[in-house]
Write a protein that holds these residues in place. Structure first.
Motif, PDB file in Angstrom:
ATOM      1  N   SER A 177      -5.304   0.738  11.878  1.00 34.10           N
ATOM      2  CA  SER A 177      -6.292  -0.308  12.161  1.00 34.10           C
ATOM      3  C   SER A 177      -5.689  -1.690  12.409  1.00 34.10           C
ATOM      4  O   SER A 177      -6.270  -2.494  13.130  1.00 34.10           O
ATOM      5  CB  SER A 177      -7.355  -0.363  11.064  1.00 34.10           C
ATOM      6  OG  SER A 177      -6.737  -0.451   9.804  1.00 34.10           O
ATOM      7  N   HIS A 178      -4.512  -1.978  11.827  1.00 32.59           N
ATOM      8  CA  HIS A 178      -3.928  -3.313  12.048  1.00 32.59           C
ATOM      9  C   HIS A 178      -3.393  -3.512  13.463  1.00 32.59           C
ATOM     10  O   HIS A 178      -3.135  -4.638  13.874  1.00 32.59           O
ATOM     11  CB  HIS A 178      -2.839  -3.604  11.023  1.00 32.59           C
ATOM     12  CG  HIS A 178      -3.398  -3.851   9.658  1.00 32.59           C
ATOM     13  ND1 HIS A 178      -3.838  -2.827   8.863  1.00 32.59           N
ATOM     14  CD2 HIS A 178      -3.631  -4.995   8.975  1.00 32.59           C
ATOM     15  CE1 HIS A 178      -4.302  -3.334   7.739  1.00 32.59           C
ATOM     16  NE2 HIS A 178      -4.183  -4.646   7.778  1.00 32.59           N
ATOM     17  N   ASP A 199       0.466   1.519   8.845  1.00 28.93           N
ATOM     18  CA  ASP A 199       0.361   0.079   8.637  1.00 28.93           C
ATOM     19  C   ASP A 199       1.135  -0.425   7.415  1.00 28.93           C
ATOM     20  O   ASP A 199       1.466  -1.608   7.352  1.00 28.93           O
ATOM     21  CB  ASP A 199      -1.119  -0.326   8.520  1.00 28.93           C
ATOM     22  CG  ASP A 199      -1.860  -0.061   9.822  1.00 28.93           C
ATOM     23  OD1 ASP A 199      -1.285   0.608  10.703  1.00 28.93           O
ATOM     24  OD2 ASP A 199      -3.005  -0.506   9.972  1.00 28.93           O
ATOM     25  N   LEU A 214      -7.916   9.225   3.372  1.00 27.86           N
ATOM     26  CA  LEU A 214      -6.544   9.143   3.856  1.00 27.86           C
ATOM     27  C   LEU A 214      -5.968  10.527   3.606  1.00 27.86           C
ATOM     28  O   LEU A 214      -5.645  10.857   2.467  1.00 27.86           O
ATOM     29  CB  LEU A 214      -5.772   8.050   3.101  1.00 27.86           C
ATOM     30  CG  LEU A 214      -4.514   7.514   3.778  1.00 27.86           C
ATOM     31  CD1 LEU A 214      -3.438   8.576   3.930  1.00 27.86           C
ATOM     32  CD2 LEU A 214      -4.802   6.907   5.153  1.00 27.86           C
ATOM     33  N   LEU A 270      -7.437  -6.063   4.802  1.00 30.66           N
ATOM     34  CA  LEU A 270      -7.307  -4.813   4.043  1.00 30.66           C
ATOM     35  C   LEU A 270      -8.367  -3.819   4.517  1.00 30.66           C
ATOM     36  O   LEU A 270      -9.522  -4.199   4.741  1.00 30.66           O
ATOM     37  CB  LEU A 270      -7.515  -5.096   2.543  1.00 30.66           C
ATOM     38  CG  LEU A 270      -7.226  -3.925   1.616  1.00 30.66           C
ATOM     39  CD1 LEU A 270      -5.729  -3.647   1.550  1.00 30.66           C
ATOM     40  CD2 LEU A 270      -7.745  -4.206   0.210  1.00 30.66           C
ATOM     41  N   CYS A 271      -7.999  -2.563   4.663  1.00 25.72           N
ATOM     42  CA  CYS A 271      -8.967  -1.568   5.138  1.00 25.72           C
ATOM     43  C   CYS A 271      -9.951  -1.207   4.024  1.00 25.72           C
ATOM     44  O   CYS A 271      -9.682  -1.420   2.845  1.00 25.72           O
ATOM     45  CB  CYS A 271      -8.244  -0.321   5.640  1.00 25.72           C
ATOM     46  SG  CYS A 271      -7.565   0.687   4.321  1.00 25.72           S
ATOM     47  N   CYS A 281       0.712  -1.713   4.406  1.00 24.68           N
ATOM     48  CA  CYS A 281       0.293  -3.104   4.225  1.00 24.68           C
ATOM     49  C   CYS A 281       0.949  -3.789   3.040  1.00 24.68           C
ATOM     50  O   CYS A 281       1.113  -3.190   1.966  1.00 24.68           O
ATOM     51  CB  CYS A 281      -1.220  -3.157   3.998  1.00 24.68           C
ATOM     52  SG  CYS A 281      -2.137  -2.881   5.511  1.00 24.68           S
ATOM     53  N   LEU A 327      -0.065   4.344   0.636  1.00 20.25           N
ATOM     54  CA  LEU A 327      -0.619   5.505   1.346  1.00 20.25           C
ATOM     55  C   LEU A 327       0.131   5.809   2.643  1.00 20.25           C
ATOM     56  O   LEU A 327       0.798   4.947   3.217  1.00 20.25           O
ATOM     57  CB  LEU A 327      -2.105   5.279   1.628  1.00 20.25           C
ATOM     58  CG  LEU A 327      -2.973   5.098   0.374  1.00 20.25           C
ATOM     59  CD1 LEU A 327      -4.427   4.885   0.767  1.00 20.25           C
ATOM     60  CD2 LEU A 327      -2.846   6.287  -0.562  1.00 20.25           C
ATOM     61  N   CYS A 337       0.847  -1.189   0.000  1.00 21.23           N
ATOM     62  CA  CYS A 337       0.000   0.000   0.000  1.00 21.23           C
ATOM     63  C   CYS A 337       0.886   1.243   0.000  1.00 21.23           C
ATOM     64  O   CYS A 337       1.789   1.368   0.824  1.00 21.23           O
ATOM     65  CB  CYS A 337      -0.921   0.015   1.215  1.00 21.23           C
ATOM     66  SG  CYS A 337      -1.880   1.547   1.287  1.00 21.23           S
ATOM     67  N   CYS A 347       0.184   5.842   5.898  1.00 18.40           N
ATOM     68  CA  CYS A 347      -0.520   5.184   6.995  1.00 18.40           C
ATOM     69  C   CYS A 347       0.518   4.316   7.695  1.00 18.40           C
ATOM     70  O   CYS A 347       1.332   3.686   7.019  1.00 18.40           O
ATOM     71  CB  CYS A 347      -1.660   4.355   6.391  1.00 18.40           C
ATOM     72  SG  CYS A 347      -2.399   3.157   7.509  1.00 18.40           S
ATOM     73  N   LYS A 391     -10.749   1.657   2.843  1.00 16.84           N
ATOM     74  CA  LYS A 391     -10.288   2.701   1.917  1.00 16.84           C
ATOM     75  C   LYS A 391      -9.586   2.062   0.721  1.00 16.84           C
ATOM     76  O   LYS A 391      -9.878   2.349  -0.426  1.00 16.84           O
ATOM     77  CB  LYS A 391      -9.287   3.647   2.600  1.00 16.84           C
ATOM     78  CG  LYS A 391      -9.790   4.355   3.820  1.00 16.84           C
ATOM     79  CD  LYS A 391      -8.685   5.183   4.470  1.00 16.84           C
ATOM     80  CE  LYS A 391      -7.552   4.380   5.071  1.00 16.84           C
ATOM     81  NZ  LYS A 391      -7.839   3.593   6.257  1.00 16.84           N
ATOM     82  N   MET A 392      -8.659   1.189   1.028  1.00 10.84           N
ATOM     83  CA  MET A 392      -7.801   0.631  -0.025  1.00 10.84           C
ATOM     84  C   MET A 392      -8.559  -0.356  -0.900  1.00 10.84           C
ATOM     85  O   MET A 392      -8.236  -0.547  -2.062  1.00 10.84           O
ATOM     86  CB  MET A 392      -6.592  -0.017   0.645  1.00 10.84           C
ATOM     87  CG  MET A 392      -5.346   0.024  -0.184  1.00 10.84           C
ATOM     88  SD  MET A 392      -5.018   1.645  -0.878  1.00 10.84           S
ATOM     89  CE  MET A 392      -3.905   1.135  -2.180  1.00 10.84           C
TER      90      MET A 392
HETATM   91  S1  SF4 Z   1      -4.564   0.060   6.579  1.00  3.36           S
HETATM   92 FE1  SF4 Z   1      -5.307   0.634   4.547  1.00  3.36          FE
HETATM   93  S2  SF4 Z   1      -4.407   2.657   4.152  1.00  3.36           S
HETATM   94 FE2  SF4 Z   1      -3.273   1.728   5.866  1.00  3.36          FE
HETATM   95  S3  SF4 Z   1      -1.525   0.718   4.872  1.00  3.36           S
HETATM   96 FE3  SF4 Z   1      -3.146  -0.816   5.086  1.00  3.36          FE
HETATM   97  S4  SF4 Z   1      -4.226  -0.754   3.145  1.00  3.36           S
HETATM   98 FE4  SF4 Z   1      -3.038   1.125   3.295  1.00  3.36          FE
END
Ligand code: SF4
Ligand SMILES: Nc1nc2c(c(=O)[nH]1)N[C@H]1C(S)=C(S)[C@@H](COP(=O)(O)OP(=O)(O)OC[C@H]3O[C@@H](n4cnc5c(=O)[nH]c(N)nc54)[C@H](O)[C@@H]3O)O[C@H]1N2
Ligand SMILES: Nc1nc2c(c(=O)[nH]1)N[C@H]1C(S)=C(S)[C@@H](COP(=O)(O)OP(=O)(O)OC[C@H]3O[C@@H](n4cnc5c(=O)[nH]c(N)nc54)[C@H](O)[C@@H]3O)O[C@H]1N2
Ligand SMILES: [Mo]
Length: 671
Positions: free
Chosen positions: A179-180, A15, A569, A44-45, A17, A11, A9, A13, A47-48
Motif C-alpha cells: 500500500s505504501h 513495505d 496478512l 500505517l495500514c 514499515c 509482518l 512492522c 509485507c 491491519k497493523m
Molecule cells: S503496510 Fe502494514 S503490514 Fe505492511 S509493513 Fe506496513 S504496517 Fe506492516
C-alpha cells in the motif's frame, strides 16, 4: 507516563514499515507509522493498527501446554517450562536415536520477518541432521525467473515511480499488498501519469487504474512477447542499441519473429488490437516504471512469465533506472548469504541430507517410505497457508506424529500440537529488519517486556540447544553477537554500521541504491541464458500441456485464484475474523447458470477437497474465473478452508507454489 518508542512492522509485507509505538505504563496503546521513515512517511495500514489487540488478546498463548484431548480439538493443559523442556528434549533425542534426525522436520516461514527470528532455528536443525525445509511457498518462482536473466541485480528504487509517466502494476494488487507504493502513483498522476494494471480480475488496484488488461491466468508470457513482437514488427524499437547494450538480442528477435500470433492471443486471452494498444502506450513514453508482483508466478508457467516480462523491460531499457524509470520485483537492497544466516559450516553439511519442499508438506507428512516422526512449527501456520490442506490435516492428525507448535495465538495448526509453546510478539524482541519493497533497514529493541512466559524464536532454540548439550558455536552466541554477525556479513550495509548497529528509529539506506540509481550501471541484460540447461535459454511461449491442470476441466469447469485480502496478512489476523467464511467473486453469467444468488453460501470443490464461501456476483471477474481473496481460518463447524482446493504441484522453476491455478466446481448451499 506516556512514552514513544521506535519499532518496525514484523509482518511479511514488502513495505516493512518503520513504526512509532505509544506506551502508557509500559503498555502499548497505539501504533502509528514513523513520519521520519522515508518510505512509511507516517502512514500505517489498517491491519497493523489492530496489532495491539493481538498483543494483549485474552486468548493469546502465554504458557507452555500439552495436549489432553484429540488432535485438532485444541484441548490443552498448562505445564511449566521445566516440564516442557523435559518433554521436548526427551522426544527429540528419542527420535534421533531410534529413527534418525532426518525424521524430524522443522516448518517455518515469515510470521516475523526479523532476520534473527526467521533463521533462529536453522542452526539446531542442522546440528540434529533434521530434514531441511525448502522455503519455496512465496517468491521462489519469481526469484528463479529473475535470476535466470538478471542474476543478483537489485530492483529499482520505488520512489523513481513518482516521476514516471506510465506505471505498470503487473500481477500485483498494490492497494492491498504494497500500500505504501501508492504514494508514488498519486504523485506521478498529479503530473499526468497513467496507471495500467495487468490482472485477470478487477482487484482494488485495477478499480483505481486508468487502464486494466484482463490477461488470462498464466497468459503474461504471451502478452509480454506479443508486445515485443508488435514493437519489432512496427519498427518502434532501435535494434542497434539493443544489440550493443544487451547480450543475444538478435537470437531473441529471431525467435520472436517465429512466434505465431494465434498462440500469443490464445494464451494471453487478449486480441491483437489490445496488445498493439499496450505497445503503443509503451513507446509513447520514455518514463515508464514496471512494478511487478508475484501473482503471475503462482502457476505452472509463472517463471516463464517473469522471464518474458524482464525481456520486455530490457527491450524498453528499463534496467537503466533513474527517477521516472525502472523495474522493481524485489528490492534486494540488503543481502546476507545463506551460510551466515543459517550458521551452516559448508564443510560440515551431512552427506545424506534430505529435504522437503514446503509446498509438498501434505505429501511429506503422509509419506510411508520416508516417514516424518517429529514436526516443529514456528513462525508459520501451515494448516492455513500450505496447499492441499486436507492432506496436511490428515498428516497433522496422525497419532504417531509428535508435533511442536511455537505460537502467539491458537491457529488452526496450533490446535493439532502435542506440545504448544508460547511465542513473544516482535514488540517483545530485539531484531533487525530489511525490506523487499524498499531500500531501508533498521534495528529494533523490545518495547515491552515479554508477556506471560512467552519466549522468542531465538531464545527457544538457543535454550533448547543448551538443554540438548550442544555447547559449541553458534549455540553460545547471545542476541547481540548474532545481530553483529549478520550485520558484518550484510551486503548493501554502509561500513559504519558493521561495527556499531544503528539505533532504533535510525533508518539506514542501502549502498545498493547507487546514489539515486537503484540498479547497477554496468549491468547488461542477457536475453539468452544457459545458466541452467533444464530450461529453454530464451524467454519463449510455454508449451501448454493438454493435462496442464492437475484436475480436469470437464469435471471442474472453473479456474480459481486465491490472492490476499486487505484484512489479513496471509493467515495472520485470521483470529479476528473467525466468524467470516470469506467471499468468492462469481461472474453474473456463471451465477445465473448455477442459480446462485448474491450473498448466498456456495460450496467450491474438487478432487482434493472443498471450501465454503459467500457469493459475490459481479463483473470484477470473468466467466469461468472464480476469485477467493484471503486465507480465512477453518473452524470447528467447518473444518476446511480455501487451501483445501489448491494443489501441491509445483511451478515451472524454483519449486514454487501454484496457488492461483486450481480447477474447481461450484454449487449453492441450500435454496
Ligand atoms: S503496510 Fe502494514 S503490514 Fe505492511 S509493513 Fe506496513 S504496517 Fe506492516
Ligand atoms: N493485505 C495483505 N497484504 C499482503 C499479504 C496479504 O496476505 N494481505 N501478503 C503478503 C505477501 S507474503 C506477499 S508474497 C505479497 C504478495 O502480493 P502480490 O505480489 O500482490 O501477489 P499476489 O497477491 O499473489 O497476486 C497479485 C495479483 O496477481 C493476480 N494474478 C493471479 N494470477 C495472475 C496471472 O496469471 N497473471 C497476472 N498478471 N496476475 C495474476 C491476482 O489476481 C492478484 O490481483 O503480499 C504481501 N502483502
Ligand atoms: N491459497 C493461498 N495460499 C497462500 C498464499 C496465497 O496467496 N494463496 N500466499 C502464500 C505466501 S506468499 C506466503 S508468504 C505464505 C505465508 O505463510 P506463513 O509464513 O505461515 O504466514 P502467516 O499465515 O502469516 O502465519 C505466520 C504465523 O506465525 C506466527 N508468528 C508471528 N511471529 C512469530 C514469532 O516471532 N514466533 C513464532 N513462533 N510465531 C510467530 C503468527 O502468529 C502466525 O500464525 O502463505 C502462502 N499461502
Ligand atoms: Mo509471501
Amino acid at each position: 507516563m506516556i512514552e514513544k518508542k521506535y519499532s518496525n512492522c514484523p509482518l511479511d509485507c514488502p513495505d516493512s514499515c518503520g513504526l512509532l509505538v505509544t506506551l502508557e505504563k509500559q503498555r502499548i496503546t497505539n501504533l502509528s507509522g514513523d513520519p521520519d521513515h522515508p518510505y512509511t512517511r507516517g502512514f500505517l495500514c489498517n491491519k497493523m493498527r489492530r496489532y495491539p489487540e493481538r498483543i494483549y488478546a485474552e486468548n493469546r498463548i502465554l504458557y507452555p501446554q500439552i495436549r489432553i484431548g484429540k488432535k485438532g480439538e485444541a484441548s490443552f493443559r498448562q505445564i511449566t517450562w521445566d516440564q516442557a523442556w523435559e518433554i521436548l528434549v526427551e522426544k527429540l533425542n528419542g527420535l534421533i536415536h531410534t529413527h534418525g534426525g532426518n525424521t524430524i522436520l522443522p516448518y517455518m516461514f515469515a510470521g516475523n520477518m526479523g532476520l534473527v527470528s526467521q533463521y533462529a532455528g536453522h542452526p539446531i536443525f542442522q546440528k540434529i541432521g533434521a530434514t531441511r525445509l525448502e522455503q519455496t511457498i512465496c517468491s521462489a518462482t519469481a526469484q528463479a525467473g529473475w535470476k535466470h536473466h538478471c542474476g543478483k541485480l537489485p530492483g529499482a528504487d520505488p520512489a523513481f515511480a513518482a516521476d514516471a509517466k506510465l506505471i505498470v502494476a503487473w500481477g500485483i494488487n498494490i492497494k492491498v499488498t504494497n500500500s505504501h507504493f501508492w504514494q508514488y502513483i498519486t504523485a506521478a498522476r498529479k503530473n499526468g501519469a497513467k496507471l495500467l494494471v495487468i490482472d485477470p480480475y478487477e482487484n482494488d488496484t485495477a478499480r483505481s487504474a486508468d487502464l486494466h488488461l484482463r490477461v488470462k491466468p498464466g497468459g503474461d508470457c504471451a502478452l509480454a512477447l506479443g508486445v515485443i513482437k508488435v514493437l519489432l514488427e512496427k519498427g518502434w524499437i532501435e535494434d542497434k542499441e539493443l544489440i550493443r547494450e544487451t547480450y543475444d538480442f538478435s537470437t531473441f528477435k529471431e525467435s520472436i519473429t517465429l512466434t505465431p500470433w494465434p498462440d500469443i492471443t490464445a494464451q494471453s486471452g487478449l486480441d491483437h488490437l489490445v496488445i498493439t494498444t499496450f505497445a503503443k502506450e509503451l513507446v509513447k513514453q520514455k518514463d515508464i516504471f514496471f512494478r511487478l508482483g508475484i501473482g503471475m508466478t503462482r502457476n505452472t508457467v509463472g517463471a516463464m512469465s517473469i522471464r518474458a516480462i524482464t525481456a520486455l523491460a530490457a527491450t524498453l531499457k528499463l534496467f537503466n533506472s533513474r527517477p521516472g524509470k525502472g523495474i522493481l520485483l524485489t528490492s534486494k537492497a540488503f543481502g546476507v548469504d545463506k551460510e551466515t544466516l543459517t550458521s551452516s559450516n559448508p564443510n560440515k553439511v551431512p552427506a545424506a541430507e534430505r529435504s522437503v519442499n514446503m509446498n509438498r508438506l501434505g505429501h511429506a507428512l503422509m509419506d510411508d517410505k520416508m516417514p516424518i516422526h517429529g514436526l516443529v512449527v514456528y513462525n508459520a501456520n501451515p494448516l492455513s497457508v500450505a496447499p492441499d490442506s486436507s492432506q496436511v490435516r490428515h498428516g497433522l492428525a496422525r497419532e504417531d506424529l509428535f508435533t511442536v507448535v511455537h505460537e502467539q495465538v491458537m491457529t488452526p495448526t496450533a490446535r493439532y500440537a502435542d506440545l504448544l509453546l508460547p511465542a513473544t510478539t516482535a514488540f517483545e524482541n530485539k531484531d533487525i529488519y530489511i525490506a523487499y519493497g524498499h531500500f531501508y533497514m533498521g534495528l529494533v529493541e523490545p518495547v515491552i517486556p515479554a508477556r506471560g512466559e512467552a519466549i522468542s524464536n531465538f531464545d527457544l532454540f538457543q535454550q533448547l540447544a543448551i538443554k540438548m548439550n550442544y555447547t559449541d558455536w553458534p549455540f553460545t552466541e547471545n542476541i547481540d553477537q548474532r545481530i553483529q554477525r549478520y550485520l558484518s556479513a550484510m551486503e548493501g550495509l554502509p561500513e559504519q554500521y558493521r561495527q556499531k548497529p544503528p539505533n532504533p528509529g535510525q533508518w539506514v539506506q542501502s549502498t545498493r541504491h547507487h546514489d539515486g540509481h537503484g540498479q547497477d550501471r554496468s549491468f547488461k541484460y542477457r536475453f539468452s541464458s544457459n545458466s541452467d540447461l533444464k530450461y529453454p535459454a530464451l524467454p519463449s511461449l510455454p508449451v501448454l500441456r493438454k493435462d496442464q491442470y492437475p484436475c480436469s476441466e470437464k469435471d471442474f469447469p472453473f479456474h480459481l485464484i486465491t490472492p490476499p485480502h486487505p484484512k489479513l496478512l496471509n493467515s495472520t489476523f485470521g483470529d479476528f475474523h473467525q466468524d467470516l467464511l470469506g467471499e468468492v467473486f462469481i461472474h453474473p453469467l456463471d451465477a445465473e447458470a448455477h442459480r446462485i444468488r448474491e450473498g448466498q453460501q456456495v460450496r467450491l470443490y474438487n478432487d482434493r477437497g472443498q471450501s465454503y464461501r459467500i457469493a459475490r456476483i459481479n463483473t470484477k471477474t470473468e466467466p469461468g474465473l472464480l476469485v477467493a481473496e484471503g486465507l480465512f481460518w477453518e473452524s470447528k463447524e467447518i473444518p476446511s478452508a480455501i487451501n483445501d482446493l489448491t494443489s501441491q504441484e509445483l511451478s515451472d522453476m524454483g519449486g514454487g507454489s501454484i496457488f492461483h491455478e486450481s480447477r474447481v466446481a461450484m454449487e449453492k448451499v441450500g435454496n
